[in-house]
Write a protein that holds these residues in place. Sequence first.
Motif, PDB file in Angstrom:
ATOM      1  N   UNK A  47     -40.715 -23.004  44.102  1.00 64.35           N
ATOM      2  CA  UNK A  47     -39.602 -22.493  44.904  1.00 64.35           C
ATOM      3  C   UNK A  47     -38.638 -23.512  45.268  1.00 64.35           C
ATOM      4  N   UNK A  48     -39.501 -24.890  45.617  1.00 64.53           N
ATOM      5  CA  UNK A  48     -38.226 -26.084  45.909  1.00 64.53           C
ATOM      6  C   UNK A  48     -37.906 -26.474  44.289  1.00 64.53           C
ATOM      7  N   UNK A  49     -38.359 -26.329  43.380  1.00 62.84           N
ATOM      8  CA  UNK A  49     -38.131 -26.794  42.028  1.00 62.84           C
ATOM      9  C   UNK A  49     -36.889 -25.830  41.586  1.00 62.84           C
ATOM     10  N   UNK A  50     -36.852 -24.690  41.955  1.00 67.47           N
ATOM     11  CA  UNK A  50     -35.966 -23.680  41.658  1.00 67.47           C
ATOM     12  C   UNK A  50     -34.682 -24.040  42.534  1.00 67.47           C
ATOM     13  N   UNK A  51     -35.000 -24.350  43.910  1.00 62.92           N
ATOM     14  CA  UNK A  51     -33.786 -24.827  44.624  1.00 62.92           C
ATOM     15  C   UNK A  51     -33.061 -26.193  44.195  1.00 62.92           C
TER      16      UNK A  51
ATOM     17  N   UNK B 279     -30.954 -25.326  41.334  1.00 63.83           N
ATOM     18  CA  UNK B 279     -29.690 -24.574  41.832  1.00 63.83           C
ATOM     19  C   UNK B 279     -28.468 -25.402  42.541  1.00 63.83           C
ATOM     20  N   UNK B 280     -29.027 -26.426  43.365  1.00 59.83           N
ATOM     21  CA  UNK B 280     -28.270 -27.245  44.184  1.00 59.83           C
ATOM     22  C   UNK B 280     -27.659 -28.149  43.019  1.00 59.83           C
ATOM     23  N   UNK B 281     -28.399 -28.645  42.018  1.00 62.04           N
ATOM     24  CA  UNK B 281     -28.034 -29.756  41.260  1.00 62.04           C
ATOM     25  C   UNK B 281     -26.892 -29.103  40.215  1.00 62.04           C
ATOM     26  N   UNK B 282     -27.159 -27.945  39.584  1.00 61.05           N
ATOM     27  CA  UNK B 282     -26.158 -27.207  38.883  1.00 61.05           C
ATOM     28  C   UNK B 282     -24.828 -26.976  39.608  1.00 61.05           C
ATOM     29  N   UNK B 283     -25.098 -26.261  40.628  1.00 58.62           N
ATOM     30  CA  UNK B 283     -23.723 -26.101  41.547  1.00 58.62           C
ATOM     31  C   UNK B 283     -22.929 -27.187  41.988  1.00 58.62           C
ATOM     32  N   UNK B 284     -23.697 -28.277  42.499  1.00 59.15           N
ATOM     33  CA  UNK B 284     -22.615 -29.284  42.849  1.00 59.15           C
ATOM     34  C   UNK B 284     -22.046 -30.163  41.712  1.00 59.15           C
TER      35      UNK B 284
ATOM     36  N   UNK C   2     -22.034 -23.960  57.914  1.00 62.65           N
ATOM     37  CA  UNK C   2     -22.636 -24.993  57.408  1.00 62.65           C
ATOM     38  C   UNK C   2     -24.133 -24.812  57.351  1.00 62.65           C
ATOM     39  N   UNK C   3     -24.341 -23.944  56.704  1.00 63.89           N
ATOM     40  CA  UNK C   3     -25.710 -23.712  56.333  1.00 63.89           C
ATOM     41  C   UNK C   3     -26.278 -24.826  55.463  1.00 63.89           C
ATOM     42  N   UNK C   4     -27.700 -25.100  55.431  1.00 60.29           N
ATOM     43  CA  UNK C   4     -28.170 -26.382  54.735  1.00 60.29           C
ATOM     44  C   UNK C   4     -27.681 -26.157  53.181  1.00 60.29           C
ATOM     45  N   UNK C   5     -27.445 -24.900  52.446  1.00 54.38           N
ATOM     46  CA  UNK C   5     -27.077 -25.001  51.358  1.00 54.38           C
ATOM     47  C   UNK C   5     -25.694 -25.357  51.143  1.00 54.38           C
ATOM     48  N   UNK C   6     -24.728 -24.930  51.984  1.00 52.45           N
ATOM     49  CA  UNK C   6     -23.409 -25.467  52.093  1.00 52.45           C
ATOM     50  C   UNK C   6     -23.298 -27.077  52.247  1.00 52.45           C
ATOM     51  N   UNK C   7     -24.023 -27.437  53.377  1.00 49.99           N
ATOM     52  CA  UNK C   7     -23.919 -28.873  53.470  1.00 49.99           C
ATOM     53  C   UNK C   7     -24.378 -29.726  52.197  1.00 49.99           C
ATOM     54  N   UNK C   8     -25.335 -29.324  51.624  1.00 48.05           N
ATOM     55  CA  UNK C   8     -25.887 -30.088  50.344  1.00 48.05           C
ATOM     56  C   UNK C   8     -24.886 -29.984  49.558  1.00 48.05           C
ATOM     57  N   UNK C   9     -24.204 -28.714  49.300  1.00 47.28           N
ATOM     58  CA  UNK C   9     -23.204 -28.546  48.133  1.00 47.28           C
ATOM     59  C   UNK C   9     -22.058 -29.299  48.246  1.00 47.28           C
ATOM     60  N   UNK C  10     -21.470 -29.247  49.805  1.00 47.49           N
ATOM     61  CA  UNK C  10     -20.292 -30.166  49.848  1.00 47.49           C
ATOM     62  C   UNK C  10     -20.575 -31.689  49.724  1.00 47.49           C
TER      63      UNK C  10
END
Length: 316
Positions: free
Chosen positions: A76-80, A83-88, A157-165
């Motif tokens: 699950x962490x690998x998938x995240x 996701x965050x790498x491609x999105x960023x 500012x969820x953890x995903x939004x913080x990481x993306x920005x």
Amino acid sequence: MTDKIDKGPAATPPAGPGASGIPYEAIKAIPVRHYGRWISAVVVAVLLAWLVYAFSQGKVIWGTVGDKLFDPSVISGLGNTIIISVSSMALGLVLGILFAVMRLSNNPVTSFVSWLYIWFFRGTPVYVQLLVWFSLPLIFQYINLGPIYKNETVDVMTPFMVALLGLGLNEGAYMAEIVRAGIQSVDEGQSEASHALGMTRTQTMRRVVLPQAMRVIIPPTGNEFINMLKTSSLVSAVQYTELLRASSNIGSTAGAVIEMYFVASIWYLALTSVFSVGQYYLERRYARGSLRSLPPTPFQRLKANLNMFRRTEVAK
């Protein structure tokens, strides 16, 4: 009517080996001995064996590494992480193109804003930027965009939004310089010819300049994405459960901290290896218009090395 000239008998080859009809003796090629290569190979092999032996003697439970490699939390962490790498990277690429065009604009305001953005986000560490976005609710209680949008900052500012920005805005500054270098590598005559055909600046950039600049943009962009896969481990500090955080959580509860670090390292190596192959073929595709012959693929190089090894064995 001209007289025929008698040239005499046909010219014969000069005397020498083989002139009497005896065939030439085949030349036996003796490969050059590269003793330095063998010595360096032995030294590297000894050092590698010593390193493996040293880790084998350490207090590492290697069975735990194999057991936890496909743990559901790790997967699950690998998938995240993906996701965050491609999105960023996608956000950084869009921002990079935008700010690169602004930087090259004749408008001094847009050019200065682009320079300021690049200067700030390249000049501060990405870890600090992540912490700033994570602490934004301490400064602003609400995000108020008037009639468009209003909500509490802590909910936005969820953890995903913080990481993306944090990752995306930082990557956008680097991509802006990469795209700018690619655009400037295209000859100005291309733009002048496009304008002579009646194209606008936007059409020229989209249809003429950017397609030719991709040959220069793609290689460093691939390197940036591979670097993004590893940099994404920093978002564990803002409570985003990616690969490193998921592995660390298992390690702290199971008492296998170092083993889970090895698990995370194995998956990071797998990700970077897969995407490196994709980067190679993408670069090879965009190099078709500039190279007379494309570089060999890894399989072609492996086949060539095997054939060379066989020829060397036959010569011996």
